[in-house]
Scaffold this active site. Structure first.
Site, short mmCIF file in Angstrom:
data_model
loop_
_atom_site.label_atom_id
_atom_site.label_comp_id
_atom_site.label_asym_id
_atom_site.label_seq_id
_atom_site.Cartn_x
_atom_site.Cartn_y
_atom_site.Cartn_z
N GLY A 17 0.79 -1.23 0.00
CA GLY A 17 0.00 0.00 0.00
C GLY A 17 0.82 1.28 0.00
O GLY A 17 0.32 2.33 0.39
N SER A 18 2.07 1.20 -0.48
CA SER A 18 2.87 2.44 -0.45
C SER A 18 2.28 3.47 -1.42
O SER A 18 2.35 4.68 -1.15
CB SER A 18 4.34 2.17 -0.76
OG SER A 18 4.52 1.82 -2.11
N ASN A 19 1.69 3.02 -2.52
CA ASN A 19 1.04 3.99 -3.42
C ASN A 19 -0.21 4.57 -2.78
O ASN A 19 -0.48 5.76 -2.89
CB ASN A 19 0.69 3.33 -4.76
CG ASN A 19 1.87 3.31 -5.69
OD1 ASN A 19 2.22 4.32 -6.29
ND2 ASN A 19 2.53 2.17 -5.80
N LEU A 89 -4.41 -7.04 -7.43
CA LEU A 89 -3.99 -8.18 -8.25
C LEU A 89 -5.13 -8.92 -8.95
O LEU A 89 -4.88 -9.75 -9.81
CB LEU A 89 -3.19 -9.17 -7.39
CG LEU A 89 -1.87 -8.60 -6.84
CD1 LEU A 89 -1.11 -9.68 -6.09
CD2 LEU A 89 -1.01 -8.03 -7.94
N HIS A 108 1.15 0.60 -13.58
CA HIS A 108 1.96 -0.59 -13.84
C HIS A 108 3.44 -0.20 -13.73
O HIS A 108 3.83 0.83 -14.29
CB HIS A 108 1.65 -1.14 -15.24
CG HIS A 108 2.33 -2.43 -15.51
ND1 HIS A 108 1.89 -3.63 -14.98
CD2 HIS A 108 3.46 -2.72 -16.20
CE1 HIS A 108 2.70 -4.60 -15.35
NE2 HIS A 108 3.67 -4.08 -16.09
N ASP A 149 -3.76 -4.83 -17.86
CA ASP A 149 -2.74 -3.90 -18.38
C ASP A 149 -2.95 -3.49 -19.84
O ASP A 149 -1.99 -3.23 -20.54
CB ASP A 149 -1.33 -4.53 -18.23
CG ASP A 149 -1.01 -4.88 -16.79
OD1 ASP A 149 -1.48 -4.16 -15.89
OD2 ASP A 149 -0.29 -5.87 -16.58
N GLU A 178 6.40 6.25 -9.07
CA GLU A 178 4.97 6.02 -8.84
C GLU A 178 4.43 7.00 -7.80
O GLU A 178 3.39 7.64 -8.01
CB GLU A 178 4.72 4.58 -8.36
CG GLU A 178 5.09 3.55 -9.39
CD GLU A 178 4.69 2.14 -8.99
OE1 GLU A 178 4.29 1.39 -9.87
OE2 GLU A 178 4.80 1.79 -7.81
C1 GRF Z 1 3.31 -1.02 -7.60
O1 GRF Z 1 4.60 -1.20 -8.12
C2 GRF Z 1 2.31 -0.87 -8.72
O2 GRF Z 1 2.85 -0.36 -9.89
C3 GRF Z 1 1.89 -2.29 -8.98
O3 GRF Z 1 1.90 -2.89 -7.71
C4 GRF Z 1 2.83 -2.25 -6.86
C5 GRF Z 1 2.11 -1.90 -5.58
O4 GRF Z 1 2.99 -1.42 -4.60
N1 GRF Z 1 0.67 -2.33 -9.74
P1 GRF Z 1 2.45 -0.82 -3.26
O5 GRF Z 1 1.57 -1.87 -2.60
O6 GRF Z 1 1.68 0.42 -3.59
O7 GRF Z 1 3.67 -0.53 -2.46
#
Ligand code: GRF
Length: 192
Positions: A17-19, A89, A108, A149, A178
């Site tokens: 969940g870092s994004n 996923l 992606h 994708d 990202e």
């Molecule tokens: C990211 O690299 C994103 O591009 C991909 O999954 C990863 C998720 O990373 N679809 P996080 O859980 O947000 O750290």
């Protein structure tokens, strides 16, 4: 209840969940754009703690529940304008794509159309980039359709692959891109 002119985002995530965290941080003082809901299919996902820390409602859905049209009711309740996939996923079902035309986006961690498709996520993507000896990688932000994708691109941002890069160093560089660009692209979509 949604305030006038406010836009609501639902983040769908399966992992760390870092994004999601970067998006929450970016919009924390924004009165017009709110993270209203987090959806995950993984009860161990780090994103659940992030939701709790920020008092954002969250829901854990099984892959069966994701295919049930009842999920539309939940998205209605939270008045969602944009669904943001951030490391989600599962394949988004066709009825959801249809219900949210051009309102579901994904990120992606490579330059599509290379290194995309089912099973290409996380370290598998970076391993493929290194195995192919690509000299550049980056991120692709795109609309979501019924296939992994494959939707129309919104933005692609590149970075170098350095000699000596490992999955870890490349993944860290791509994650940085990202975190910097995904929130800004979301903001552009919701304010244009
Ligand atoms: C990211 O690299 C994103 O591009 C991909 O999954 C990863 C998720 O990373 N679809 P996080 O859980 O947000 O750290």
């Amino acid at each position: 209840m949604k305030k006038d002119h406010q836009k609501h985002i639902a983040i769908f995530a399966s992992g760390k969940g870092s994004n999601a965290q970067a998006i929450i941080d970016y919009f924390k003082d924004n009165d017009h754009i709110k993270i209203a809901l987090i959806v995950t299919n993984n009860k161990e996902a780090g994103v659940i703690q992030i939701a709790k820390d920020h008092r954002i409602p969250f829901d854990i859905v099984s892959s069966k529940e994701l295919k049930d049209e009842e999920i539309l009711d939940m998205l209605d309740v939270y008045e969602i304008d944009l669904i943001v996939l951030a490391g989600f996923l599962l394949l988004v079902p066709a009825f959801l794509v249809k219900a949210y035309p051009d309102k579901i986006i994904n990120i992606h961690p490579a330059l599509l159309p290379k290194h995309g498709g089912k099973g290409m996520y996380g370290k598998y993507v970076h391993e493929a980039v290194l195995a192919d000896k690509d000299t550049e990688s980056g991120i692709t932000i795109h609309y979501v359709n019924e296939h992994y994708d494959e939707g129309t691109y919104i933005a692609q941002i590149r970075c170098h692959v350095e000699s000596g890069d490992t999955v870890e160093t490349l993944s860290a560089r791509v994650h940085q891109l990202e975190h910097e660009h995904y929130p800004k692209e979301i903001e552009k979509l919701l304010t244009s």
